[in-house]
Scaffold this motif. Structure first.
Motif, short mmCIF file in Angstrom:
data_model
loop_
_atom_site.label_atom_id
_atom_site.label_comp_id
_atom_site.label_asym_id
_atom_site.label_seq_id
_atom_site.Cartn_x
_atom_site.Cartn_y
_atom_site.Cartn_z
N LEU A 131 35.48 43.75 -2.90
CA LEU A 131 35.09 45.08 -3.33
C LEU A 131 35.05 46.02 -2.14
N VAL A 132 35.62 47.21 -2.32
CA VAL A 132 35.62 48.20 -1.25
C VAL A 132 35.21 49.55 -1.84
N SER A 177 39.47 43.63 -6.17
CA SER A 177 40.64 42.75 -6.15
C SER A 177 40.17 41.31 -6.33
N GLY A 178 41.08 40.47 -6.77
CA GLY A 178 40.71 39.09 -7.03
C GLY A 178 40.67 38.83 -8.53
N LYS A 192 43.99 50.59 -12.44
CA LYS A 192 43.89 50.77 -10.99
C LYS A 192 42.91 49.79 -10.36
N ASN A 193 42.28 48.97 -11.18
CA ASN A 193 41.27 48.01 -10.69
C ASN A 193 40.16 48.72 -9.92
N ASP A 247 27.35 38.26 -7.59
CA ASP A 247 27.96 37.25 -6.73
C ASP A 247 28.71 37.82 -5.53
N PHE A 248 29.24 39.03 -5.70
CA PHE A 248 30.09 39.62 -4.66
C PHE A 248 29.64 41.06 -4.39
N TRP A 249 29.73 41.45 -3.13
CA TRP A 249 29.25 42.77 -2.70
C TRP A 249 30.26 43.44 -1.79
N GLY A 250 30.31 44.78 -1.90
CA GLY A 250 31.07 45.55 -0.95
C GLY A 250 30.22 45.88 0.26
#
Length: 129
Positions: free
Chosen positions: A4-5, A25-26, A76-77, A117-120
């Motif tokens: 993530l961005v 992404s992913g 564009k995700n 679970d995931f962080w920018g």
């Protein structure tokens, strides 16, 4: 894994608006949840809003309800957080986060940091008075 961005942060005057973007992404499933959190100096990170990746449901913190709109653009995700009528108390680092799920339930169950679970890396938003 999901990457993530965040982008779109900056300096804005009180009463103004801002649009934050989270590029993902992913492997992302339609049942996954993308959330926005923020952390002001000296304060704990707090929930702002979340959306199911399918775009079918959204949920907002009371502090931004009526002033924020979260949306997905699966082509564009990206996940956007549009905020209007900004206040100095909206000043914070804004983080995008993803929670992997294989089922759908109410988004209000997914407002704690531990759920994700995931962080920018975050993007700074500063609102001047």
């Amino acid at each position: 894994q999901v990457q993530l961005v965040e982008s779109g942060g900056g300096l804005v005057q009180a009463g103004g608006s801002l649009r934050l973007s989270c590029a993902a992404s992913g492997r992302i499933l339609s049942t996954d949840i993308i959330g926005w959190f923020r952390q002001a100096p000296g304060k704990e990170r707090e929930f702002v809003a979340n959306v199911r990746w399918s775009g079918t449901s959204t949920y907002y913190a009371n502090s931004v309800k009526g002033r924020a709109t979260i949306s997905t653009d699966r082509a564009k995700n990206t996940v956007a957080l549009q905020m209007i009528s900004l206040k100095p108390e909206d000043t914070a680092i804004y983080y995008c986060a993803a929670e992997s799920l294989d089922y759908s339930d109410s988004l209000h169950f997914h407002t704690t940091q531990a759920s994700y679970d995931f962080w920018g890396q975050g993007t700074q938003v500063t609102v001047s008075s």
